[in-house]
Structures are given as C-alpha cells and as structure tokens.
Design a protein around this motif. Structure first.
Motif, PDB file in Angstrom:
ATOM      1  N   SER A 328       0.814  -1.217   0.000  1.00 31.53           N
ATOM      2  CA  SER A 328       0.000   0.000   0.000  1.00 31.53           C
ATOM      3  C   SER A 328       0.848   1.268   0.000  1.00 31.53           C
ATOM      4  O   SER A 328       0.334   2.354  -0.261  1.00 31.53           O
ATOM      5  CB  SER A 328      -0.921   0.008   1.223  1.00 31.53           C
ATOM      6  N   TYR A 329       2.145   1.163   0.256  1.00 36.75           N
ATOM      7  CA  TYR A 329       3.028   2.323   0.254  1.00 36.75           C
ATOM      8  C   TYR A 329       3.603   2.617  -1.125  1.00 36.75           C
ATOM      9  O   TYR A 329       4.369   3.566  -1.273  1.00 36.75           O
ATOM     10  CB  TYR A 329       4.178   2.119   1.255  1.00 36.75           C
ATOM     11  N   SER A 330       3.275   1.832  -2.113  1.00 42.23           N
ATOM     12  CA  SER A 330       3.755   2.086  -3.473  1.00 42.23           C
ATOM     13  C   SER A 330       3.239   3.435  -3.951  1.00 42.23           C
ATOM     14  O   SER A 330       2.078   3.787  -3.724  1.00 42.23           O
ATOM     15  CB  SER A 330       3.283   0.980  -4.415  1.00 42.23           C
ATOM     16  N   CYS A 331       4.097   4.195  -4.618  1.00 45.43           N
ATOM     17  CA  CYS A 331       3.720   5.540  -5.053  1.00 45.43           C
ATOM     18  C   CYS A 331       4.622   5.977  -6.191  1.00 45.43           C
ATOM     19  O   CYS A 331       5.580   5.291  -6.551  1.00 45.43           O
ATOM     20  CB  CYS A 331       3.819   6.529  -3.893  1.00 45.43           C
ATOM     21  N   VAL A 332       4.289   7.122  -6.745  1.00 47.08           N
ATOM     22  CA  VAL A 332       5.109   7.756  -7.771  1.00 47.08           C
ATOM     23  C   VAL A 332       5.720   9.001  -7.165  1.00 47.08           C
ATOM     24  O   VAL A 332       5.006   9.858  -6.636  1.00 47.08           O
ATOM     25  CB  VAL A 332       4.281   8.105  -9.016  1.00 47.08           C
ATOM     26  N   SER A 333       7.034   9.099  -7.240  1.00 48.05           N
ATOM     27  CA  SER A 333       7.745  10.216  -6.631  1.00 48.05           C
ATOM     28  C   SER A 333       8.554  10.945  -7.692  1.00 48.05           C
ATOM     29  O   SER A 333       9.236  10.312  -8.508  1.00 48.05           O
ATOM     30  CB  SER A 333       8.676   9.703  -5.525  1.00 48.05           C
ATOM     31  N   PRO A 334       8.508  12.273  -7.739  1.00 49.45           N
ATOM     32  CA  PRO A 334       9.320  13.024  -8.713  1.00 49.45           C
ATOM     33  C   PRO A 334      10.793  12.934  -8.371  1.00 49.45           C
ATOM     34  O   PRO A 334      11.178  12.878  -7.201  1.00 49.45           O
ATOM     35  CB  PRO A 334       8.793  14.455  -8.574  1.00 49.45           C
ATOM     36  N   GLY A 335      11.609  12.904  -9.380  1.00 45.34           N
ATOM     37  CA  GLY A 335      13.043  12.792  -9.175  1.00 45.34           C
ATOM     38  C   GLY A 335      13.515  11.355  -9.236  1.00 45.34           C
ATOM     39  O   GLY A 335      12.839  10.474  -9.774  1.00 45.34           O
ATOM     40  N   PHE A 336      14.679  11.118  -8.665  1.00 49.19           N
ATOM     41  CA  PHE A 336      15.336   9.821  -8.715  1.00 49.19           C
ATOM     42  C   PHE A 336      15.415   9.245  -7.310  1.00 49.19           C
ATOM     43  O   PHE A 336      16.068   9.807  -6.419  1.00 49.19           O
ATOM     44  CB  PHE A 336      16.738   9.971  -9.311  1.00 49.19           C
ATOM     45  N   VAL A 337      14.707   8.137  -7.093  1.00 50.85           N
ATOM     46  CA  VAL A 337      14.719   7.444  -5.805  1.00 50.85           C
ATOM     47  C   VAL A 337      15.548   6.183  -5.954  1.00 50.85           C
ATOM     48  O   VAL A 337      15.342   5.389  -6.881  1.00 50.85           O
ATOM     49  CB  VAL A 337      13.286   7.091  -5.343  1.00 50.85           C
ATOM     50  N   THR A 338      16.493   5.982  -5.038  1.00 45.73           N
ATOM     51  CA  THR A 338      17.359   4.812  -5.079  1.00 45.73           C
ATOM     52  C   THR A 338      17.733   4.425  -3.657  1.00 45.73           C
ATOM     53  O   THR A 338      17.359   5.094  -2.689  1.00 45.73           O
ATOM     54  CB  THR A 338      18.622   5.099  -5.911  1.00 45.73           C
ATOM     55  N   LEU A 339      18.472   3.334  -3.542  1.00 46.43           N
ATOM     56  CA  LEU A 339      18.870   2.815  -2.238  1.00 46.43           C
ATOM     57  C   LEU A 339      20.363   3.041  -2.031  1.00 46.43           C
ATOM     58  O   LEU A 339      21.167   2.802  -2.938  1.00 46.43           O
ATOM     59  CB  LEU A 339      18.546   1.319  -2.136  1.00 46.43           C
ATOM     60  N   VAL A 340      20.719   3.467  -0.822  1.00 43.38           N
ATOM     61  CA  VAL A 340      22.119   3.691  -0.476  1.00 43.38           C
ATOM     62  C   VAL A 340      22.404   3.013   0.856  1.00 43.38           C
ATOM     63  O   VAL A 340      21.500   2.580   1.570  1.00 43.38           O
ATOM     64  CB  VAL A 340      22.444   5.204  -0.392  1.00 43.38           C
ATOM     65  N   SER A 341      23.670   2.929   1.198  1.00 44.81           N
ATOM     66  CA  SER A 341      24.079   2.308   2.453  1.00 44.81           C
ATOM     67  C   SER A 341      23.827   3.270   3.619  1.00 44.81           C
ATOM     68  O   SER A 341      23.714   4.487   3.425  1.00 44.81           O
ATOM     69  CB  SER A 341      25.559   1.937   2.394  1.00 44.81           C
TER      70      SER A 341
END
Length: 711
Positions: A328-341
């Motif tokens: 249910s937390y799936s969404c569209v976000s402007p910009g670049f979303v990624t994973l970091v340490s």
C-alpha cells in the motif's frame, strides 16, 4: 572428436516434442488471470515468485538445442516489446503438437512449412480490419465518462479520482489492495445478450471509425452496413463531448515548482483521463500497479502539451523496489529514488536542504576502468601507471588525486553509471561527498539537461563547465516515515527543479515478490508505450484470435472444393490434385488448432469455462454464428462491444463477471505469432542432432543410447 549422431526428423520428431514439453510449463501464464509459480534455487534454497514466461525460461535448465532456441525467441520478444512472451510460449507448444500430428499423417515437411507460413501471413492481413486507432479509442473512453453503458473496473475509477485530486498527481499513494469500502467503485451493468446487431452496434462502431469503415459494402460512401444484421450506421454520425461535469480544472491548479511540475491549463481536458483509461484497458486485469502508471501518464500528458507530443516517454520513468514496506506504500515520486548504504545516509543528513554541485560519470569510477575501444600500446606491459616517489601503497596516489579533484571543484554529488571503487567511496563519505553507482544512462541524461552537467568518462577530464548546479538530496519518506528504517539499505531521493524524471516506488513485504511487481509494472508501461507509438490497438479478450480461427477454417473448407475445379487445368489427372488439397487442408486445420487451444485455455484460466471441452464448445458456437452472420469481423466487433468475446456459459464466475473492455498491442501480438511459428518450423526442418564432447560417454550408458549412432 568423438560424436553421437541421432536422426530427429521422424514422425515423432524429438525437437518438437521438447518444445511442447517446455511450453506446457507456462500454460497457467496465459490470459489475464495468471497462476504464479515458485522457483526454488537448490544451491541457496531461496525461492522466487514468477508469473511470466521470461522468468520461467530463465529459471529452467535448458540443456537441449530446442530449449536454447526457445529461450532466444522469448528473450528477443521481451527485449523488443516487454509483452507477448506468454502467447509466444503457448503457441510454440500448441503448434509443435499440431505439426507432429501432420507428420504422423504423412504430410511432407515442405508442405507444412509453406502452408503454415502462408496461412499466418493471411491471418495477419485479415485481422487488420479489427485495428482501432488510438484517436478513436480515446474518444470512446472519453465519451464513456457520461455514457451509462460503459463498463468500468475498480482501477478505472481509482485512476479517475486520482487525476482530479492535485495532491495525488505526483506523489500518488493509495492502498491498491485495500478493502472495497476504501476504493470508490462505479460498476455499471452491461446490456443483455439480445441486443446483438441492434442499435447498440451504432454507438460502438461510431467510436471506432477505422474499424467500422472496413465493414462497408463496396461503393457505399454513406453508410456502414453489417452483413446479416440489417443495421445501417450513417458515416456522418460522430460523438463529440463539449461540456461535462467531469471536466477537471487540474491544469489550472498550482503545483509546487520545487518538484518541477508543469503548470498551466490543459489543452485537452479529456486527453489525460482517456490516456489513463487506455492504460487500464491495456493492463489485462493487472490492477495492482496500473494506478501508478495512470499517475505517470497524467503527469507526462500535461508536459506533452508543451512539447507537442502525446507519446509516453519511458526514458523518464525509473523504478525503485523497497523491501520491508506493505504494498500500500507504493507511489510515484518526482526525481530519482534509489537505495544507499547507512554510511551514505549519514552524508545525506548533512547535505539536505542545500543546493549541490553534481558530477555525472559515464563509466566506472575505478582505477582500472578504460572506455570501450581503448587500445593499449602493443608489446608494452604496464606495471604501475603512476608511481609514487614517496613509497606509498599502490593505488593511494590515484585515490588522493581523484578526491582532490572532487574537492577542488566543490562537487558534493557524483552519479556514476557503472561501479565505484570501494576505497574511493569510503574517502568520499569521510569528506561528505555522496557517490551513487549503477545509475542508468537515462537518469544521467535527465540530470544533465536540467543541471547543466556534462558527463565525463574519467575524473582527469573534470572541468568547471562539466559540473552542474541545483541538485538536492533527501531521505525518502513514506506517509508515516517508516521508509527510513528498512535495515541494510536506505531509500533516498535526488531531485532538481524542472526535472521530468519520475520514480515508481514499488514496495512489498515479501522478498520473493520484488521481481514480480517490477515485471508487472514495466509490462503495463510498455503496453501503453507501444500502443501510443503504433497509433492503433487490437480489441482484446480473444477477439483477434477468434477472427484468425474463423478465417483459417474458412480457408481450409475452400481448399478442398477449389481443388476439384482446378485439378484438370493444373494436373494431368484429377486424382493427383487430391493429396495436395488434403495436405493443405490438414495443415491449415493444424494451424487453426493453435488458436483454438489458446482461446480454450484462456477461458479455463479465467474460470469462464469449467473445462477445455466446454470452452471448445463455446468457441465452436461463436464460429458458427460468425459464419452465419456473413461478416465475422462485424460479429466479433459486436462481441467486443458487449465484452463477452470469451464469455462462457457455466463457469463458476460467468454469472457475476462484469464486462471489461480491454485492448491488445498490434505489433507485439503479431510478432509473437511470427516468432512462435518461425521457431516451430525451424526445429521442424532440422534433420539431425550431433553431440560432441564428454556427453557422448554419458549417452552410451543412458536408456536412449539406441537412438544414437556413435561415430
């Protein structure tokens, strides 16, 4: 080399049997209702949930030549279209069995190849009359907003509501799997079965101008006449929606300029809605992620009116999969979303709310990296490119020089296309410089256009003009802030004012579903993308396959009768023409059996028939009615309008199923047919299997050793 030789081109044809066996594993992937499969890795005991032919083939141990050819065909289809692989896989199995039956009836291989190829080409030409232009589809979907006879699904209404709410435009977040009371619905009843070929056909075909024009009588310029129904639709009738209470003023709303949203009135107040509805119609029942695509389509449609383009730009879409949050937390976000340490996340806390100078690297950020095409001097062995006179460790000098270059130009953010040296990453973190690796080329281009940064291959090329300005970075957060507590990886968002990039954040709490959700999302994206690029679609729900089946059966019936008339002119004796006509009829029926099995399996998978026998009976009834109508294409278009092309009679869901209008991609579908038949005919024409190497010794002791000749 020691070799084993086996004749494969016999009546039982081993290669075709192998194709049939492999294809049978994907029968449950056919149609909108797919049954998932678990793939378990014995070496790691990890499992993955799949529901696509691509992931299935990647998971199988394809040691045979036929299996490898099947893998190549499916990968080619996936690379070009990202859809149609399940159809390809199923038809490979169905037509392989059909060809084996032809061989058992002593039909020559040359006749099978020529007749099947001609039959498929004839089908591809015949189904062109069912093509519907995107313009007509959009008008139909737009007019359906006020027409009570249009069928809408839950996802349709969700998409409409989200478009009318400016807050949901760019940061769309809704519980896709929420209970029914949380999702507004508008389930309209469909018309009864007694309306076939009545005035209801007029309203359907008027919206589909290109399809209706193909059922006109020759020379008739004033009306479209459906043969056998007596219904005449004036060609001048058009649906035109000028005013509606549903027209939204979203284009006039003010959206945050910080996120780079397009502001201004909408030139086509209905276009955004119809584009979202088209995405729903192409999703084939995949409603879990279609709402995200609707938000993306809405945003891009607003921007497209400035650029003068109506296409879906997939280069401006990226995905980020987050494990640990509910779907249910799936969404569209402007910009670049990624994973970091977590270590990189500490740097982000110091860089938040600050304009950053950004550097783009088109390659790896390592000491050993050299660009493609780099030629080292011949007969020269490089021991150390930059010796350190101070006697330090090898590589320390390079690390110091690279870090000094970044600090001297004030770079705070580095986006790297490839890999990043771990030691350099650690030094950058200590200097509060954020370095992100494995960034796609499309993301680099998007940031380059907005920030003015120019990609460089090596840090030694760094100049002041290559560094961009204005980027911002922050920790990505969901509505309750839970996204910052995912454990080993932390989601972050990099954005800049005016950037067109959108990230579909796909969340799940089940690790085995990560790849599945991403595949489903991209399939929906590419279906809409191909539909807009081609400018036309096929009516879905089995309409195209039903017309192919009707057409091929008609050709098979005509073949035998035509042979008697032409036998005297083409052959010295009439009896010489009989085998050729019989062979052609057998092959055409074999080709038709593939589509008949396709339709019956889809009906069973969607619970519209209790068994394949019942499904085949339902298909036969439709074929009979189409033949009696005199115009199979008009009959099928009417079935499509009513939403019951594959409606069964006694399936468990037949009484309560609502009619949904769905569409198919033209290019992906026809290319899947061609690739499937080309693969089957290629394997058919192989006459031997030659095995070399150590496997020959294994064959000597195997039960099938009698099938081989050892050389």
């Amino acid at each position: 080399l020691p070799m084993a030789f086996r004749d494969v081109n016999t009546r039982r044809h081993i290669g075709l049997q192998q194709l049939s066996s492999l294809a049978s594993t994907g029968r449950t992937f056919l149609g909108p209702v797919k049954s998932h499969k678990f793939v378990v890795d014995e070496s790691t005991n990890q499992s993955t949930l799949i529901c696509s032919a691509v992931r299935l083939i990647e998971s199988l141990d394809l040691t045979t030549a036929a299996g490898q050819l099947l893998n190549e065909a499916i990968q080619a289809q996936n690379k070009e279209f990202k859809t149609g692989m399940s159809t390809l896989l199923f038809l490979v199995g169905a037509w392989s069995n059909a060809v084996v039956e032809c061989l058992q009836q002593n039909v020559p291989v040359s006749a099978i190849v020529s007749v099947m190829s001609e039959g498929l080409n004839s089908c591809c030409e015949r189904v062109q009359c069912l093509q519907i232009s995107i313009h007509d589809v959009k008008k139909e979907l737009c007019s359906s907003r006020v027409r009570p006879s249009t069928f809408e699904s839950k996802a349709c209404q969700v998409g409409r509501d989200s478009f009318q709410d400016p807050q949901n435009l760019l940061y769309f977040q809704r519980d896709i799997s929420a209970p029914e009371d949380a999702i507004p619905m508008n389930l309209c009843s469909h018309q009864g079965s007694d309306c076939i070929f009545n005035k209801g056909l007029v309203s359907s075909l008027v919206g589909f101008g290109s399809a209706a024009s193909l059922v006109k009588r020759a020379g008739d310029k004033s009306a479209s006449v459906i043969s056998g129904g007596g219904v005449t639709t004036p060609s001048c009738i058009k649906h035109k929606l000028t005013h509606s209470r549903h027209l939204s003023t979203l284009g006039k709303g003010h959206l945050s300029s910080q996120q780079g949203n397009f502001q201004g009135p909408s030139a086509d107040p209905c276009g955004c809605y119809s584009l979202g509805q088209l995405a729903v119609a192409l999703s084939h029942g995949n409603q879990t992620k279609v709402a995200l695509l609707q938000s993306i389509a809405k945003y891009q449609q607003e921007r497209a009116q400035c650029r003068g383009s109506s296409q879906l730009d997939i280069t401006e879409i990226v995905t980020c999969s987050l494990l640990g949050l509910p779907e249910s937390y799936s969404c569209v976000s402007p910009g670049f979303v990624t994973l970091v340490s977590p270590e990189q996340a500490t740097v982000i806390k110091h860089l938040e709310d600050k304009p950053l100078r950004v550097l783009l690297m088109d390659g790896d950020l390592t000491e050993q990296y050299r660009h493609l095409g780099f030629n080292r001097p011949r007969n020269v062995r490089t021991i150390l490119e930059h010796p350190d006179p101070q006697g330090g460790r090898a590589g320390d000098t390079w690390l110091s020089r690279m870090l000094d270059a970044l600090v001297s130009f004030g770079v705070s953010l580095v986006l790297v296309k490839g890999n990043v040296c771990k030691s350099l990453m650690e030094r950058c973190i200590a200097s509060r410089i954020l370095v992100m690796g494995s960034v796609t080329r499309d993301v680099l281009c998007a940031f380059g256009e907005v920030t003015g940064a120019q990609p460089v291959t090596y840090l030694t090329q760094l100049k002041a003009s290559c560094v961009g300005n204005g980027a911002q970075v922050e920790l990505w957060q969901a509505s309750d802030g839970r996204a910052t507590d995912l454990g080993e990886l932390v989601p972050v968002r990099v954005h800049v004012g005016g950037i067109p990039l959108l990230t579909a954040v796909l969340t799940t709490a089940v690790a085995s579903k990560v790849q599945l959700l991403e595949d489903q999302f991209w399939t929906s994206v590419y279906r809409l993308h191909h539909a807009l690029n081609e400018g036309k679609v096929f009516p879905g729900g089995g309409a195209v396959e039903l017309l192919c089946l009707s057409h091929i059966q008609a050709l098979a019936e005509q073949t035998v009768g035509r042979a008697d008339k032409t036998a005297v002119g083409e052959f010295p004796s009439p009896w010489l023409a009989v085998p050729e006509a019989e062979h052609k009829s057998i092959v055409l029926q074999a080709l038709a059996s593939g589509w008949k099995q396709y339709l019956s399996v889809v009906m069973c998978n969607t619970a519209k028939a209790a068994s394949e026998l019942e499904a085949c009976a339902s298909v036969d009834r439709h074929l009979k009615k189409a033949a009696e109508c005199g115009s199979p294409s008009a009959y099928i278009l009417e079935l499509f309008r009513r939403g019951d092309v594959l409606r069964g009679g006694s399936g468990p869901c037949s009484d309560h199923a609502e009619a949904l209008r769905v569409y198919d991609n033209v290019g992906a579908k026809t290319e899947a047919w061609r690739r499937a038949l080309d693969l089957v005919l290629l394997v058919l024409q192989t006459d031997a299997e030659i095995i070399t190497g150590p496997k020959r010794n294994q064959l000597l002791n195997s039960p099938v050793s009698s099938d081989f000749m050892f050389l």
